[in-house]
Write a protein that holds these residues in place. Structure first.
Motif, PDB file in Angstrom:
ATOM      1  N   CYS A 150       0.815  -1.224   0.000  1.00 35.64           N
ATOM      2  CA  CYS A 150       0.000   0.000   0.000  1.00 35.64           C
ATOM      3  C   CYS A 150       0.853   1.281   0.000  1.00 35.64           C
ATOM      4  CB  CYS A 150      -0.891  -0.031   1.236  1.00 35.64           C
ATOM      5  SG  CYS A 150      -1.712   1.507   1.598  1.00 35.64           S
ATOM      6  N   LEU A 175      -0.004   4.224   0.855  1.00 36.91           N
ATOM      7  CA  LEU A 175      -0.211   5.018   2.074  1.00 36.91           C
ATOM      8  C   LEU A 175       0.743   4.568   3.183  1.00 36.91           C
ATOM      9  CD1 LEU A 175      -3.756   5.660   3.523  1.00 36.91           C
ATOM     10  CD2 LEU A 175      -1.819   5.275   4.988  1.00 36.91           C
ATOM     11  N   GLN A 228      -1.024  -4.489   6.843  1.00 30.52           N
ATOM     12  CA  GLN A 228       0.184  -3.784   6.384  1.00 30.52           C
ATOM     13  C   GLN A 228       0.656  -2.765   7.419  1.00 30.52           C
ATOM     14  OE1 GLN A 228       0.696  -2.776   2.341  1.00 30.52           O
ATOM     15  NE2 GLN A 228      -0.916  -4.132   1.648  1.00 30.52           N
ATOM     16  N   CYS A 235     -14.204   0.401   7.399  1.00 29.59           N
ATOM     17  CA  CYS A 235     -12.994   0.003   6.668  1.00 29.59           C
ATOM     18  C   CYS A 235     -13.108  -1.496   6.335  1.00 29.59           C
ATOM     19  CB  CYS A 235     -11.782   0.257   7.575  1.00 29.59           C
ATOM     20  SG  CYS A 235     -10.219  -0.156   6.795  1.00 29.59           S
ATOM     21  N   PHE A 251      -5.655   1.212  -3.382  1.00 27.78           N
ATOM     22  CA  PHE A 251      -4.211   1.320  -3.593  1.00 27.78           C
ATOM     23  C   PHE A 251      -3.680  -0.060  -3.938  1.00 27.78           C
ATOM     24  CE2 PHE A 251      -4.251   5.098  -0.494  1.00 27.78           C
ATOM     25  CZ  PHE A 251      -4.430   5.982  -1.548  1.00 27.78           C
ATOM     26  N   CYS A 259      -3.234  -3.216  -1.578  1.00 27.59           N
ATOM     27  CA  CYS A 259      -4.131  -3.223  -0.421  1.00 27.59           C
ATOM     28  C   CYS A 259      -5.144  -4.337  -0.627  1.00 27.59           C
ATOM     29  CB  CYS A 259      -4.863  -1.885  -0.277  1.00 27.59           C
ATOM     30  SG  CYS A 259      -6.237  -2.030   0.896  1.00 27.59           S
TER      31      CYS A 259
HETATM   32  S1  SF4 Z   1      -6.567  -0.747   4.552  1.00 24.07           S
HETATM   33 FE1  SF4 Z   1      -5.481  -0.791   2.635  1.00 24.07          FE
HETATM   34  S2  SF4 Z   1      -5.449   1.370   1.942  1.00 24.07           S
HETATM   35 FE2  SF4 Z   1      -5.908   1.355   4.124  1.00 24.07          FE
HETATM   36  S3  SF4 Z   1      -3.936   1.592   5.082  1.00 24.07           S
HETATM   37 FE3  SF4 Z   1      -4.375  -0.591   5.031  1.00 24.07          FE
HETATM   38  S4  SF4 Z   1      -3.384  -1.343   3.187  1.00 24.07           S
HETATM   39 FE4  SF4 Z   1      -3.511   0.886   3.006  1.00 24.07          FE
END
Ligand code: SF4
Ligand code: SF4
Length: 434
Positions: A116, A118, A148, A347, A377, A380
């Motif tokens: 990801c 982010l 992550q 989420c 992303f 992800c």
């Molecule tokens: S849910 Fe996905 S987009 Fe959100 S921080 Fe985790 S890996 Fe990144």
């Protein structure tokens, strides 16, 4: 004599090589300026009251101004960290989710290539120690939400930051997870208070709930105006406003949003249309757009769509649900705060996500949405996997959805904008046929 000249030249060259920290800040400032210029000048009829936000981003991201220096600073790695409790300790929360490509490249050294953007960008920012608006962090709080982020924690600890872990449940509906999360939040209140040497009192917690609630009310009132047709405010402005909540001084932010509300209300009264005559109304969902990576929202609106609603943890989800307290006693308040964060979280990290689907359907109806843009992303997995069930849900209610996989790299632009333009055109055709 000859040797002396060489040495001087070497010294001279050394002086000319830019310090890596300075180079990093310069690259970030360039990214920020480019996006700010786009937001300010590439769209007509700018709101006068948005000047506060443009100036704020310029001060923080281009000039490196640190706006918090007199209070303990608590870095947060996800929206699940209860802001009310941090404010009750007279400390300041600063959300560390980051949108810079410069930082994503730096953070890429620590994580697999396909992970990801982010999370990589957050690691890069922490590695460079260039935290927006904050000169130092007293502690970083990490709720165990997505994998992550959770796996990035030991890397952050290796960078010598103080961390606090909050155990977050991954099943949303059960009574056990509700109780588990309440216990986590109670423990967090005690531990952080000890860590920062600041007490949380009944009075300070009540005041903090009121302060965050006032900010949420200001956002809600403004957001409500986006239900109107024609829509009076562009989505790119809304993302800029909500992203500023990550780091701004909360009372100043609230006042600035109230000012935007007053101006937008006047627009509604005069029937002003912030978009084009036939612009399709878009609901944005998926991985959060974080400044300066607002490329997808900007692309949608450059292609003559208008984002009237969103379901994202960098905008609507961040401010949507409020704390509802029955009794103003300490433990009732802490439990009510815990409930607000778990109930409100849509989420895709949860086992099932019926709540997210419900929320999307609700937004589609209330904001008269023509189509959905879903961003994930690259890397992800949770957003990538959940898009299938969301797509099926949209098919059931006959709402077209565009699924887009992106990262922070600027190179993706052309191909992506062609897909976005084609999607917006198809929505216009659908509208004409209705
Ligand atoms: S849910 Fe996905 S987009 Fe959100 S921080 Fe985790 S890996 Fe990144
Ligand atoms: S995408 Fe999910 S895990 Fe990542 S910051 Fe947002 S709410 Fe937290």
């Amino acid at each position: 004599m000859m040797r002396k000249i060489e040495t001087n030249t070497a010294v001279q060259r050394k002086r000319e090589i830019e310090d890596p920290q300075k180079r990093h800040s310069r690259h970030e400032a360039m990214e920020a300026v480019q996006m700010l210029d786009k937001l300010k000048y590439d769209f007509p009829h700018s709101l006068e009251s948005m000047k506060y936000f443009y100036d704020l981003y310029e001060r923080v991201y281009c000039k490196g101004e640190k706006i918090h220096s007199d209070k303990p600073l608590v870095g947060t790695l996800c929206i699940q960290v209860p802001y009310e409790i941090i404010y009750a300790m007279d400390a300041v929360p600063v959300r560390l989710c980051n949108g810079f490509h410069t930082d994503e490249q730096l953070g890429g050294e620590f994580m697999p290539t396909k992970s990801c953007s982010l999370v990589k960008a957050t690691l890069g920012m922490l590695q460079s120690r260039d935290i927006p608006a904050a000169d130092k962090l007293d502690i970083i709080v990490h709720p165990t939400t997505c994998d992550q982020k959770t796996k990035a924690i030991s890397i952050i600890e290796d960078m010598s930051y103080d961390m606090y872990h909050m155990e977050f449940p991954r099943v949303k509906e059960s009574e056990e997870s509700r109780e588990y999360w309440r216990r986590t939040v109670r423990k967090f209140t005690k531990d952080i208070s000890k860590e920062l040497g600041r007490k949380v009192s009944r009075r300070s917690l009540k005041e903090a709930i009121r302060k965050v609630g006032r900010a949420q009310m200001a956002y809600h009132k403004l957001n409500e105006l986006r239900r109107v047709t024609p829509s009076p405010i562009l989505g790119k402005d809304m993302f800029l406003i909500t992203n500023a909540f990550f780091f701004d001084e909360i009372e100043r932010w609230t006042e600035a949003v109230e000012n935007v509300y007053e101006e937008v209300k006047k627009r509604v009264q005069s029937g002003f249309n912030a978009a084009g005559k036939r612009s399709p109304r878009i609901l944005y969902t998926g991985s959060p757009p974080i400044f300066p990576n607002l490329k997808l929202p900007v692309m949608i609106e450059e292609a003559d769509g208008i984002i009237v609603a969103d379901e994202s943890c960098s905008a609507n989800r961040l401010l949507n649900d409020m704390v509802s307290v029955d009794e103003w006693f300490m433990y009732d308040m802490v439990d009510a705060i815990a409930d607000r964060y778990l109930k409100g979280c849509t989420c895709p990290i949860f086992t099932k996500n019926e709540d997210r689907k419900r929320r999307l359907r609700e937004l589609i109806e209330e904001y008269c949405v023509d189509g959905v843009v879903y961003q994930s992303f690259a890397g992800c997995q949770v957003y990538e996997m959940e898009q299938r069930s969301i797509m099926q849900e949209m098919e059931k209610i006959n709402i077209p959805m565009l699924y887009v996989e992106t990262d922070y790299s600027p190179g993706q632009g052309g191909q992506l904008s062609t897909r976005v333009e084609a999607f917006i055109e198809s929505l216009k055709v659908r509208r004409r046929k209705r």
